[in-house]
Design an enzyme around this catalytic site. Sequence first.
Site, PDB file in Angstrom:
ATOM      1  N   ASP A 103      -1.690  -6.878 -13.312  1.00 38.56           N
ATOM      2  CA  ASP A 103      -2.368  -6.011 -12.352  1.00 38.56           C
ATOM      3  C   ASP A 103      -2.032  -6.455 -10.925  1.00 38.56           C
ATOM      4  OD1 ASP A 103      -3.571  -4.783 -14.495  1.00 38.56           O
ATOM      5  OD2 ASP A 103      -5.412  -5.968 -14.341  1.00 38.56           O
TER       6      ASP A 103
HETATM    7  N1  URA Z   1      -5.290  -8.529 -18.400  1.00 39.44           N
HETATM    8  C1  URA Z   1      -5.772  -7.926 -17.301  1.00 39.44           C
HETATM    9  O1  URA Z   1      -6.899  -7.454 -17.270  1.00 39.44           O
HETATM   10  N2  URA Z   1      -4.974  -7.860 -16.229  1.00 39.44           N
HETATM   11  C2  URA Z   1      -3.742  -8.394 -16.200  1.00 39.44           C
HETATM   12  O2  URA Z   1      -3.068  -8.314 -15.176  1.00 39.44           O
HETATM   13  C3  URA Z   1      -3.254  -9.025 -17.358  1.00 39.44           C
HETATM   14  C4  URA Z   1      -4.048  -9.081 -18.454  1.00 39.44           C
END
Ligand code: URA
Length: 239
Positions: A103
């Site tokens: 993310d």
């Molecule tokens: N899980 C999440 O919620 N975000 C990420 O970036 C990776 C795994």
Amino acid sequence: MRLDKLLSNMGYGSRKEMKKWLKSGSVTVDGKPVKDGKHQVNPEKQTVSVNGEEVHYREFIYLMMNKPQGVISATEDGMHETVIDLIDPEYHLFEPFPVGRLDKDTEGFLLLTNDGGLSHDLLSPKKHVAKTYFARINGTVTEDDIKAFKEGVTLDDGYKTKPGELVILSAGETSEIELTITEGKFHQVKRMFQAVGKEVTFLKRRSMGPLELDQNLDPGEYRELTVEELTQLKNRSSK
Ligand code: URA
């Protein structure tokens, strides 16, 4: 492979530009000038030079990045900076892409490569490649959460996750944990905590498969994988 293909793969320019280089006699194979782009060379056995400088041919690159927050795990984004923008232009000619996504507000281990086969294997649900995350959680993480994650939790869309291994590093108003999962659903870690009524306030990936994030890499920094790391990764992804 064709000499002109090798050179254009290595970023020496288009086929047309290549012709000029070749015509001028500045390209040599094992020390002898070669003017024909169609000339077949074996880059593993023969030495190709341009203007006296040896061309070190390779098809693939593998970079380990400590992705910083605020940057998108994609090759292009109309609005925001991407992980590719953080990479030196010398690597752009290989057209690397991130293996999976983190993310925008997640940091940590991100592999970038142009090796589609390896990427596919690492992301394949069938391969169960483990990913370990460090997270800060708003709320007290408990033994019940460990149990729930071990059994799999049901996400907001009704999907039941595969077992996750939760380790509590500290528990209190804010808790710190490590979670290892073998899947990569959208926002998976955040949604797993949501499923037990808690919120992730900081998330960092520490490892992927056999590889751990190099502690010497500050957010935004990257380096090539070592030969040993690449061997480990390839052995893991082919299982
Ligand atoms: N899980 C999440 O919620 N975000 C990420 O970036 C990776 C795994």
